[in-house]
Design a protein around this motif. Structure first.
Motif: not given
Length: 54
Positions: A20-24, A29-38
């Motif tokens: 379930s963590i992998a599916v989430a 993924w696109d939202d996570l890329k925006k949150l992480l600065p690098c």
């Protein structure tokens, strides 16, 4: 018998949680890329060296 059942259910529960963590991660993924600065910004500096390699 009870210990074996607890072990089997524990393993199944762990697999379900990891899945379930992998599916989430894939879904958001696109939202996570925006949150992480690098993400996306660290590779911009490497474009300057592409001309040297060519």
């Amino acid at each position: 018998m009870k210990n074996n059942l607890k072990l089997i259910l524990g393993i199944i529960g762990g697999v379900v949680v990891v899945g379930s963590i992998a599916v989430a991660m894939i879904h958001f993924w696109d939202d996570l890329k925006k949150l992480l600065p690098c993400f996306g910004k660290c590779d911009e500096g490497l474009d300057d060296f592409d001309e040297i390699e060519a």
